[in-house]
Design a protein around this motif. Structure first.
Motif, PDB file in Angstrom:
ATOM      1  N   PRO A 143      -0.025  11.644   2.685  1.00 38.99           N
ATOM      2  CA  PRO A 143       1.276  11.488   2.016  1.00 38.99           C
ATOM      3  C   PRO A 143       1.751  10.043   2.153  1.00 38.99           C
ATOM      4  O   PRO A 143       1.619   9.447   3.228  1.00 38.99           O
ATOM      5  N   SER A 144       2.259   9.480   1.081  1.00 36.93           N
ATOM      6  CA  SER A 144       2.571   8.048   1.060  1.00 36.93           C
ATOM      7  C   SER A 144       3.542   7.644   2.162  1.00 36.93           C
ATOM      8  O   SER A 144       3.357   6.613   2.812  1.00 36.93           O
ATOM      9  N   ILE A 145       4.569   8.460   2.400  1.00 35.94           N
ATOM     10  CA  ILE A 145       5.556   8.082   3.405  1.00 35.94           C
ATOM     11  C   ILE A 145       4.952   8.123   4.807  1.00 35.94           C
ATOM     12  O   ILE A 145       5.261   7.279   5.659  1.00 35.94           O
ATOM     13  N   LEU A 146       4.036   9.074   5.058  1.00 35.42           N
ATOM     14  CA  LEU A 146       3.395   9.146   6.367  1.00 35.42           C
ATOM     15  C   LEU A 146       2.461   7.964   6.591  1.00 35.42           C
ATOM     16  O   LEU A 146       2.391   7.410   7.696  1.00 35.42           O
ATOM     17  N   LEU A 147       1.733   7.577   5.537  1.00 39.17           N
ATOM     18  CA  LEU A 147       0.859   6.415   5.646  1.00 39.17           C
ATOM     19  C   LEU A 147       1.680   5.157   5.889  1.00 39.17           C
ATOM     20  O   LEU A 147       1.300   4.303   6.712  1.00 39.17           O
ATOM     21  N   ALA A 148       2.813   5.040   5.201  1.00 39.24           N
ATOM     22  CA  ALA A 148       3.688   3.883   5.393  1.00 39.24           C
ATOM     23  C   ALA A 148       4.240   3.848   6.812  1.00 39.24           C
ATOM     24  O   ALA A 148       4.307   2.781   7.440  1.00 39.24           O
ATOM     25  N   ILE A 149       4.622   5.006   7.329  1.00 44.95           N
ATOM     26  CA  ILE A 149       5.130   5.070   8.705  1.00 44.95           C
ATOM     27  C   ILE A 149       4.045   4.665   9.693  1.00 44.95           C
ATOM     28  O   ILE A 149       4.303   3.941  10.669  1.00 44.95           O
ATOM     29  N   GLY A 150       2.817   5.110   9.464  1.00 43.81           N
ATOM     30  CA  GLY A 150       1.704   4.734  10.334  1.00 43.81           C
ATOM     31  C   GLY A 150       1.461   3.236  10.344  1.00 43.81           C
ATOM     32  O   GLY A 150       1.235   2.634  11.402  1.00 43.81           O
ATOM     33  N   ILE A 151       1.533   2.621   9.161  1.00 43.83           N
ATOM     34  CA  ILE A 151       1.345   1.168   9.070  1.00 43.83           C
ATOM     35  C   ILE A 151       2.493   0.439   9.758  1.00 43.83           C
ATOM     36  O   ILE A 151       2.278  -0.557  10.471  1.00 43.83           O
ATOM     37  N   MET A 152       3.716   0.951   9.587  1.00 39.68           N
ATOM     38  CA  MET A 152       4.878   0.339  10.227  1.00 39.68           C
ATOM     39  C   MET A 152       4.803   0.454  11.740  1.00 39.68           C
ATOM     40  O   MET A 152       5.281  -0.420  12.472  1.00 39.68           O
ATOM     41  N   ALA A 153       4.197   1.536  12.227  1.00 37.86           N
ATOM     42  CA  ALA A 153       4.041   1.699  13.670  1.00 37.86           C
ATOM     43  C   ALA A 153       3.143   0.607  14.246  1.00 37.86           C
ATOM     44  O   ALA A 153       3.296   0.201  15.400  1.00 37.86           O
ATOM     45  N   ILE A 154       2.223   0.124  13.436  1.00 39.74           N
ATOM     46  CA  ILE A 154       1.325  -0.950  13.867  1.00 39.74           C
ATOM     47  C   ILE A 154       1.988  -2.314  13.715  1.00 39.74           C
ATOM     48  O   ILE A 154       1.934  -3.158  14.616  1.00 39.74           O
ATOM     49  N   LEU A 155       2.655  -2.527  12.586  1.00 40.67           N
ATOM     50  CA  LEU A 155       3.225  -3.845  12.277  1.00 40.67           C
ATOM     51  C   LEU A 155       4.577  -4.072  12.945  1.00 40.67           C
ATOM     52  O   LEU A 155       4.937  -5.214  13.248  1.00 40.67           O
ATOM     53  N   GLY A 156       5.349  -3.010  13.133  1.00 40.69           N
ATOM     54  CA  GLY A 156       6.676  -3.153  13.727  1.00 40.69           C
ATOM     55  C   GLY A 156       7.767  -2.992  12.691  1.00 40.69           C
ATOM     56  O   GLY A 156       7.562  -3.279  11.502  1.00 40.69           O
ATOM     57  N   PRO A 157       8.960  -2.527  13.114  1.00 41.94           N
ATOM     58  CA  PRO A 157      10.076  -2.291  12.183  1.00 41.94           C
ATOM     59  C   PRO A 157      10.717  -3.591  11.703  1.00 41.94           C
ATOM     60  O   PRO A 157      11.428  -4.261  12.443  1.00 41.94           O
ATOM     61  N   GLN A 158      10.443  -3.941  10.478  1.00 43.00           N
ATOM     62  CA  GLN A 158      10.981  -5.159   9.880  1.00 43.00           C
ATOM     63  C   GLN A 158      10.842  -5.047   8.369  1.00 43.00           C
ATOM     64  O   GLN A 158       9.901  -4.413   7.872  1.00 43.00           O
ATOM     65  N   LEU A 159      11.763  -5.646   7.628  1.00 39.65           N
ATOM     66  CA  LEU A 159      11.753  -5.523   6.176  1.00 39.65           C
ATOM     67  C   LEU A 159      10.477  -6.108   5.572  1.00 39.65           C
ATOM     68  O   LEU A 159       9.881  -5.514   4.667  1.00 39.65           O
ATOM     69  N   SER A 160      10.051  -7.268   6.051  1.00 42.63           N
ATOM     70  CA  SER A 160       8.834  -7.885   5.515  1.00 42.63           C
ATOM     71  C   SER A 160       7.618  -7.000   5.781  1.00 42.63           C
ATOM     72  O   SER A 160       6.725  -6.880   4.918  1.00 42.63           O
ATOM     73  N   ASN A 161       7.571  -6.351   6.931  1.00 38.10           N
ATOM     74  CA  ASN A 161       6.470  -5.440   7.232  1.00 38.10           C
ATOM     75  C   ASN A 161       6.537  -4.189   6.357  1.00 38.10           C
ATOM     76  O   ASN A 161       5.502  -3.616   5.995  1.00 38.10           O
ATOM     77  N   ALA A 162       7.757  -3.766   6.022  1.00 41.05           N
ATOM     78  CA  ALA A 162       7.915  -2.614   5.128  1.00 41.05           C
ATOM     79  C   ALA A 162       7.342  -2.926   3.745  1.00 41.05           C
ATOM     80  O   ALA A 162       6.723  -2.066   3.108  1.00 41.05           O
ATOM     81  N   MET A 163       7.524  -4.161   3.279  1.00 43.11           N
ATOM     82  CA  MET A 163       6.955  -4.560   1.986  1.00 43.11           C
ATOM     83  C   MET A 163       5.433  -4.492   2.022  1.00 43.11           C
ATOM     84  O   MET A 163       4.792  -4.025   1.073  1.00 43.11           O
ATOM     85  N   ILE A 164       4.853  -4.959   3.124  1.00 39.78           N
ATOM     86  CA  ILE A 164       3.396  -4.917   3.267  1.00 39.78           C
ATOM     87  C   ILE A 164       2.913  -3.469   3.281  1.00 39.78           C
ATOM     88  O   ILE A 164       1.930  -3.112   2.616  1.00 39.78           O
ATOM     89  N   ALA A 165       3.607  -2.621   4.052  1.00 40.80           N
ATOM     90  CA  ALA A 165       3.214  -1.213   4.148  1.00 40.80           C
ATOM     91  C   ALA A 165       3.294  -0.520   2.794  1.00 40.80           C
ATOM     92  O   ALA A 165       2.381   0.217   2.406  1.00 40.80           O
ATOM     93  N   ILE A 166       4.368  -0.758   2.070  1.00 44.96           N
ATOM     94  CA  ILE A 166       4.537  -0.129   0.754  1.00 44.96           C
ATOM     95  C   ILE A 166       3.491  -0.655  -0.222  1.00 44.96           C
ATOM     96  O   ILE A 166       2.953   0.100  -1.047  1.00 44.96           O
ATOM     97  N   GLY A 167       3.171  -1.941  -0.145  1.00 41.93           N
ATOM     98  CA  GLY A 167       2.132  -2.501  -0.997  1.00 41.93           C
ATOM     99  C   GLY A 167       0.785  -1.847  -0.744  1.00 41.93           C
ATOM    100  O   GLY A 167       0.054  -1.503  -1.683  1.00 41.93           O
ATOM    101  N   ILE A 168       0.441  -1.655   0.515  1.00 36.36           N
ATOM    102  CA  ILE A 168      -0.834  -1.017   0.869  1.00 36.36           C
ATOM    103  C   ILE A 168      -0.855   0.435   0.401  1.00 36.36           C
ATOM    104  O   ILE A 168      -1.870   0.934  -0.106  1.00 36.36           O
ATOM    105  N   VAL A 169       0.263   1.128   0.549  1.00 41.92           N
ATOM    106  CA  VAL A 169       0.342   2.537   0.148  1.00 41.92           C
ATOM    107  C   VAL A 169       0.113   2.693  -1.354  1.00 41.92           C
ATOM    108  O   VAL A 169      -0.524   3.659  -1.806  1.00 41.92           O
ATOM    109  N   ASN A 170       0.620   1.761  -2.150  1.00 48.74           N
ATOM    110  CA  ASN A 170       0.499   1.856  -3.608  1.00 48.74           C
ATOM    111  C   ASN A 170      -0.787   1.245  -4.151  1.00 48.74           C
ATOM    112  O   ASN A 170      -1.072   1.364  -5.344  1.00 48.74           O
ATOM    113  N   LEU A 171      -1.549   0.591  -3.300  1.00 50.33           N
ATOM    114  CA  LEU A 171      -2.787  -0.073  -3.714  1.00 50.33           C
ATOM    115  C   LEU A 171      -3.777   0.860  -4.422  1.00 50.33           C
ATOM    116  O   LEU A 171      -4.337   0.497  -5.470  1.00 50.33           O
ATOM    117  N   PRO A 172      -4.063   2.069  -3.894  1.00 49.24           N
ATOM    118  CA  PRO A 172      -5.082   2.925  -4.528  1.00 49.24           C
ATOM    119  C   PRO A 172      -4.778   3.286  -5.975  1.00 49.24           C
ATOM    120  O   PRO A 172      -5.702   3.438  -6.785  1.00 49.24           O
TER     121      PRO A 172
END
Length: 298
Positions: A143-172
């Motif tokens: 699920p996209s939100i779970l994948l994004a949360i997993g990526i954020m857990a690695i990168l840390g809570p920050q707006l710029s990291n959220a952009m990266i996580a969302i970009g990766i989630v939408n990549l496929p």
């Protein structure tokens, strides 16, 4: 050889003229679509609010005033104030900047990475195609939100990291769309002619393949911006995106939960802003899809 090259040039010119005509027809269909134009109007207002936010916002969005906390909508504060006395209208107006920033940057990241991987998979095929697409299938299995949360857990809570996580989630999604388009386009005669004339793969991809795959990418990009804004709001609501006192709509929803029963406007207006923005991009994206579909006729 010269005859073959001349045929290729004529074929290229013919394709470009046909493509230009299709874009003109698509634009004519789009402007006749009232729903799409309504969506475009919402997007235009959002862009204007983001650009003119210093002039439109009546108050500083992060300035607190405890004496004015949880004030109901009135002539002084049109949409009321939050638990720290900050003007909600001002925070929503400034929040449009963040939503557009998140949508554009994250979708651009997904577009670049997705198109790159999708073109390689579709053009070269074989084991490379299998490897790339199986990786995309694995990402789509979450699920996209779970994948994004997993990526954020690695990168840390920050707006710029959220952009990266969302970009990766939408990549496929972009990778699969461009791959299917490339598989169709690379079988065309003008691609074979370009290869016979000695054109390298990079030239063929950039000059002949990608220009004929733009329509589905444009539609997907528009729809993905709506998804990205919604996902960013979800991450901020969970405390993983924009951090206080940033006026981000999802963070405003999260902060207003404690005051929901006594001051519902604190949550209602940011939620309405998210809903209207996502609706605008979805309506415009649907209109684009209909306009760019060659099967759609007046």
């Amino acid at each position: 050889m010269e005859s073959t090259q001349a045929q290729l040039e004529n074929k290229t010119i013919e394709i470009e003229e046909k493509s230009s005509g299709l874009w003109i027809e698509a634009w004519k269909r789009l402007i006749k679509n009232k729903t799409a134009m309504f969506g475009l109007g919402i997007i235009s207002l959002l862009i204007l609010a983001a650009i003119l936010s210093p002039f439109l916002a009546p108050y500083n969005p992060i300035e607190t005033n405890i004496l004015q906390r949880l004030k109901a909508p009135s002539g002084v504060h049109l949409l009321g104030t939050d638990d720290l006395g900050r003007d909600i209208l001002s925070r929503i107006i400034y929040g449009s900047r963040i939503s557009l920033q998140v949508g554009i940057i994250s979708v651009s990241l997904a577009l670049v990475l997705g198109v790159g991987s999708g073109v390689i998979a579709g053009y070269y095929g074989g084991k490379i195609d299998t490897l790339i697409m199986r990786l995309m299938d694995i990402m789509l299995a979450f699920p996209s939100i779970l994948l994004a949360i997993g990526i954020m857990a690695i990168l840390g809570p920050q707006l710029s990291n959220a952009m990266i996580a969302i970009g990766i989630v939408n990549l496929p999604r972009f990778a699969r769309i461009i791959r299917s388009s490339v598989l169709s386009v690379k079988e065309e005669e003008y691609i074979e002619a370009a290869k016979s004339l000695g054109a390298n793969d990079f030239t063929i991809i950039m000059k002949h393949v990608l220009p004929n795959c733009l329509a589905p990418l444009i539609v997907q990009s528009t729809l993905s911006i709506a998804t990205a804004i919604l996902e960013a709001a979800g991450l901020s609501f969970l405390g993983l995106g924009a951090q206080p006192p940033t006026p981000e709509w999802g963070a405003m929803l999260s902060a207003g939960r404690a005051s929901l029963q006594i001051a519902p406007w604190v949550v209602a207006f940011p939620g309405i802003a998210i809903m209207i923005t996502v609706l605008g991009f979805n309506l415009f994206g649907d209109g684009l899809r209909d306009a760019l579909d060659p099967k759609m006729k007046d």
